[in-house]
Design a protein around this motif. Sequence first.
Motif, PDB file in Angstrom:
ATOM      1  N   ASP A 431       0.455  -1.214   0.366  1.00  0.00           N
ATOM      2  CA  ASP A 431      -0.414  -0.297   0.037  1.00  0.00           C
ATOM      3  C   ASP A 431       0.869   1.193  -0.067  1.00  0.00           C
ATOM      4  OD1 ASP A 431       0.932   0.127   2.174  1.00  0.00           O
ATOM      5  OD2 ASP A 431      -1.200  -0.003   3.448  1.00  0.00           O
ATOM      6  N   ASN A 432       0.281   2.587   0.219  1.00  0.00           N
ATOM      7  CA  ASN A 432       1.030   3.851   0.522  1.00  0.00           C
ATOM      8  C   ASN A 432       2.438   3.876   0.873  1.00  0.00           C
ATOM      9  OD1 ASN A 432      -0.192   4.936  -1.763  1.00  0.00           O
ATOM     10  ND2 ASN A 432      -2.051   5.082  -0.476  1.00  0.00           N
ATOM     11  N   SER A 433       2.579   2.990   2.156  1.00  0.00           N
ATOM     12  CA  SER A 433       3.467   3.194   3.597  1.00  0.00           C
ATOM     13  C   SER A 433       4.195   1.191   3.012  1.00  0.00           C
ATOM     14  CB  SER A 433       2.775   2.719   4.555  1.00  0.00           C
ATOM     15  OG  SER A 433       2.127   1.365   4.816  1.00  0.00           O
ATOM     16  N   GLY A 434       3.956   0.851   2.107  1.00  0.00           N
ATOM     17  CA  GLY A 434       5.423  -0.043   1.862  1.00  0.00           C
ATOM     18  C   GLY A 434       4.595  -1.595   1.242  1.00  0.00           C
ATOM     19  N   TRP A 435       5.480  -3.125   1.319  1.00  0.00           N
ATOM     20  CA  TRP A 435       4.501  -3.927   1.749  1.00  0.00           C
ATOM     21  C   TRP A 435       4.759  -4.341   3.631  1.00  0.00           C
ATOM     22  CZ3 TRP A 435       3.679  -7.140  -2.070  1.00  0.00           C
ATOM     23  CH2 TRP A 435       3.681  -6.606  -3.325  1.00  0.00           C
ATOM     24  N   LYS A 436       3.100  -4.892   3.276  1.00  0.00           N
ATOM     25  CA  LYS A 436       3.575  -5.293   4.908  1.00  0.00           C
ATOM     26  C   LYS A 436       2.585  -6.514   4.716  1.00  0.00           C
ATOM     27  CE  LYS A 436       1.941  -0.950   6.655  1.00  0.00           C
ATOM     28  NZ  LYS A 436       0.744   0.002   7.139  1.00  0.00           N
ATOM     29  N   LYS A 437       3.316  -7.634   5.474  1.00  0.00           N
ATOM     30  CA  LYS A 437       2.334  -9.068   6.190  1.00  0.00           C
ATOM     31  C   LYS A 437       1.667  -8.635   6.061  1.00  0.00           C
ATOM     32  CE  LYS A 437       3.860 -13.580   7.534  1.00  0.00           C
ATOM     33  NZ  LYS A 437       5.214 -14.298   8.507  1.00  0.00           N
ATOM     34  N   MET A 438       1.003  -9.886   5.815  1.00  0.00           N
ATOM     35  CA  MET A 438      -1.114  -9.842   6.134  1.00  0.00           C
ATOM     36  C   MET A 438      -0.795 -11.269   7.595  1.00  0.00           C
ATOM     37  SD  MET A 438      -3.186  -8.427   2.875  1.00  0.00           S
ATOM     38  CE  MET A 438      -5.058  -8.858   3.858  1.00  0.00           C
ATOM     39  N   SER A 439      -2.532 -11.376   8.089  1.00  0.00           N
ATOM     40  CA  SER A 439      -2.282 -12.708   8.570  1.00  0.00           C
ATOM     41  C   SER A 439      -3.061 -13.899   7.728  1.00  0.00           C
ATOM     42  CB  SER A 439      -2.882 -12.374   9.800  1.00  0.00           C
ATOM     43  OG  SER A 439      -3.099 -13.400  11.048  1.00  0.00           O
ATOM     44  N   THR A 440      -2.721 -14.566   7.986  1.00  0.00           N
ATOM     45  CA  THR A 440      -3.398 -15.880   7.317  1.00  0.00           C
ATOM     46  C   THR A 440      -3.737 -16.245   8.490  1.00  0.00           C
ATOM     47  OG1 THR A 440      -2.237 -16.971   6.478  1.00  0.00           O
ATOM     48  CG2 THR A 440      -2.846 -14.696   4.821  1.00  0.00           C
ATOM     49  N   PRO A 441      -4.803 -17.924   7.768  1.00  0.00           N
ATOM     50  CA  PRO A 441      -5.575 -18.562   8.830  1.00  0.00           C
ATOM     51  C   PRO A 441      -4.333 -20.759   8.317  1.00  0.00           C
ATOM     52  CG  PRO A 441      -7.067 -18.433   6.676  1.00  0.00           C
ATOM     53  CD  PRO A 441      -6.481 -17.514   7.076  1.00  0.00           C
ATOM     54  N   THR A 442      -3.484 -19.484   7.360  1.00  0.00           N
ATOM     55  CA  THR A 442      -3.303 -21.172   7.036  1.00  0.00           C
ATOM     56  C   THR A 442      -1.794 -21.213   7.096  1.00  0.00           C
ATOM     57  OG1 THR A 442      -3.650 -22.958   4.998  1.00  0.00           O
ATOM     58  CG2 THR A 442      -2.976 -20.689   4.529  1.00  0.00           C
ATOM     59  N   SER A 443      -1.753 -22.192   6.597  1.00  0.00           N
ATOM     60  CA  SER A 443       0.279 -22.485   7.761  1.00  0.00           C
ATOM     61  C   SER A 443       0.552 -23.253   5.365  1.00  0.00           C
ATOM     62  CB  SER A 443       0.928 -23.110   8.081  1.00  0.00           C
ATOM     63  OG  SER A 443       0.109 -24.497   8.292  1.00  0.00           O
ATOM     64  N   TYR A 444      -0.213 -23.184   5.066  1.00  0.00           N
ATOM     65  CA  TYR A 444       0.033 -24.067   3.426  1.00  0.00           C
ATOM     66  C   TYR A 444       0.757 -23.068   2.539  1.00  0.00           C
ATOM     67  CZ  TYR A 444      -2.085 -28.742   4.943  1.00  0.00           C
ATOM     68  OH  TYR A 444      -2.705 -29.644   5.402  1.00  0.00           O
ATOM     69  N   SER A 445       1.738 -22.987   1.551  1.00  0.00           N
ATOM     70  CA  SER A 445       1.973 -22.604   0.847  1.00  0.00           C
ATOM     71  C   SER A 445       1.205 -22.812  -0.074  1.00  0.00           C
ATOM     72  CB  SER A 445       3.435 -23.833  -0.326  1.00  0.00           C
ATOM     73  OG  SER A 445       4.216 -23.566   0.717  1.00  0.00           O
ATOM     74  N   LEU A 446       1.229 -20.623  -1.167  1.00  0.00           N
ATOM     75  CA  LEU A 446       0.237 -20.647  -1.533  1.00  0.00           C
ATOM     76  C   LEU A 446       0.804 -20.296  -3.377  1.00  0.00           C
ATOM     77  CD1 LEU A 446      -1.415 -18.011   0.882  1.00  0.00           C
ATOM     78  CD2 LEU A 446      -2.137 -20.492   0.690  1.00  0.00           C
ATOM     79  N   TYR A 447       0.499 -20.517  -3.756  1.00  0.00           N
ATOM     80  CA  TYR A 447       1.110 -20.927  -5.744  1.00  0.00           C
ATOM     81  C   TYR A 447       0.419 -19.518  -7.192  1.00  0.00           C
ATOM     82  CZ  TYR A 447       1.911 -25.302  -3.942  1.00  0.00           C
ATOM     83  OH  TYR A 447       3.002 -26.476  -3.975  1.00  0.00           O
ATOM     84  N   SER A 448      -0.826 -19.411  -5.688  1.00  0.00           N
ATOM     85  CA  SER A 448      -1.714 -17.960  -6.785  1.00  0.00           C
ATOM     86  C   SER A 448      -2.269 -17.453  -6.139  1.00  0.00           C
ATOM     87  CB  SER A 448      -2.475 -18.842  -7.836  1.00  0.00           C
ATOM     88  OG  SER A 448      -2.918 -17.832  -9.403  1.00  0.00           O
ATOM     89  N   ILE A 449      -2.362 -16.042  -6.879  1.00  0.00           N
ATOM     90  CA  ILE A 449      -3.209 -14.914  -6.048  1.00  0.00           C
ATOM     91  C   ILE A 449      -4.272 -14.045  -7.289  1.00  0.00           C
ATOM     92  CG2 ILE A 449      -1.126 -13.286  -5.839  1.00  0.00           C
ATOM     93  CD1 ILE A 449      -3.058 -12.087  -3.092  1.00  0.00           C
TER      94      ILE A 449
END
Length: 663
Positions: A431-449
Amino acid sequence: MQIKNNRTWLLAVILISAIGILVSYFVFMNLNNPFERDTKTIKNYGRQSQRIEQTFNDEMDQSVSSMGQPSEVPADLKSDLEPSGFFNTIWGIDKEHIFIGGNDGKTIQYSNGKVKQINNSYPNRIRKIRGISSTEVYAGCDDGLILKYNGTEWEKFAVLPGKIRIFALQAFKKKDKTFLAAGGDYGAAYIYDGSEWKKTETGTQARIWNFYGFSPDDFYAITFDTLLHYDGKVWKKIPLPDNHVYYYCITGTSNKDIYLAGEGGKIFHYNGKSWEELTKFTGIQLNKDFIWCAQCSNPDNIYFLTYKGKIIIWTPSAKTAKCYDTNQFQSEIWSDKDGFFITTGGDGTLFTGDEKNGIERLRYGNPRKGPIAAEPENIPGINSKNKPIITKGPNGWEPVNLEEKDLVSVWGVAPKNYYAVGNAGRVFHLDNSGWKKMSTPTSYSLYSIRGIDTQHIYTCGVMGTFMVSDGTKWQLIPTGITEDLSALSCLSTNCVYICGFKGTLLKYDGTKTEKIELPDRFRKYNFSDIWAFSENDLYVIGDQGVILHITGNSVHQIETDTTKWLLCMWAADKNKIFIGVEDGIILLLSDGTIKRMDAGIPMCIFGLWGTSDNNVYGVSGDGGKIIHFDGKTWKPIAVADDYLCDIWGTNDKNIIAVGAGKN
């Protein structure tokens, strides 16, 4: 929902057998969780798992002896053989009987400076050749095929379950019986005991690159991150000298004389008690290159072949190294006990050499079909070490500082509104302040967004993981499946298509997912990408060169004339669909016909994005190249320090690529 077969309606949900294929540029699995694959796996979809040739010009230390540049092709050899394509493997008995195999089943024999073709009716890509004698030679191919050469012709010897790609092959003779070991994707290792094949449990899901050993009861296997020993009954894991190095090759002369080599040009030697790194003795700096192949025929001549075509000869007794430079990609090397060696690789080129005469180029050919990419000069380098995000802005391509590695997919809707996903359920938001990590309900690897707008974003990954976000938080949506989901295509908030392995195809309606049942003849495919133009018009691509066009209740398979893994897709419109392939080819699907285009990169194209059919960008695997298509030719325009997995933009001046961000 059901898709109608040409003859009948299918009434059952398809359960599809897994095919052992994946990335590339490296196939891993999280050992703490046997179901979670590292992000390299999905973006390794067949990543031949070779690191792409980089454009850096590495300088050799002055202490290294150069054997000179290769000579021109001898006139008497130019007419011996038409170009045979990209060669992957070489093995021999002596100078008269050296066998070479490559793409499309092409095989040739080198004999004292002469080259001749060997007829082979099987078009499968040959990845490894090993044998017992000149009349008992075996070839490991794609689709699990093993061929046998009897001195006259190649014949089918076996087809391994799962149709794995065979990267490792070893032949042994014991008590007048031939034993074979064949290995490849997903840590698969099969043993032939002279009468039947059996699968062995290696305890790893990483691709087996090479075997090395002395008998069917005593040999080794190497993966990116694991060294294994087989005693005839079970595999045992052997501690590695450095857990921070990716390994590609193993060789030696005994259990007390073993060599490992790989990333960064590092070479390790085992003396039966401990490992020693030899790089400090060789005087050769290969920080931007890596050792791809190792071979020895006597204890005092150890050969190492780098991806960029450097041939390093290590002499243990003197602890010195010499270096030949072919100046082009070479895939494998073979040598005899007298110091003669021969290499093979890109565009069908062969090199021979010895210390007395230097190196000589035997022949070359250009095997690729379609227009050849322009060769640019001075491709800008991007210092992306430890920086997995690269942006194109007013000052060109620049890396972004982010304490994260192995990002796999990126998508954005505005210059200051991007999302990137990767390992262990990690999602990052710009966003305007830069890259930030978001909280997610999974620990599985994600392949596409992918997404619709700032309030409707979707991601998918391992074990049927599918999540939606309103831009602030993520919610898991049950899919009812355990197959890996590889890609998304978003039409609207109530129409999101998802594809995955084992022929998986889902539709999300804004509330729940529904499985789309395909005709069972498509159950053998692992899908890698999907593009929907409407609810009644979508395309799916995957392994074995598959392209499916789904219109309403019918499914049409488009012939591609390739068995390679189709990895990614981007469409300018319905008649201009660009498809990235694992061998560096880009297919253009237009009006039902396919045009092959050479991207100027010999291997995987992992991501594509553009603004029009004459302004398309792509990223390669481990070579980290960013390429561009101007409507006529493809050419590299920038290169990162490590592999890139995906690319997306909001306009031509605001583009982001993501990848490893490693050393």
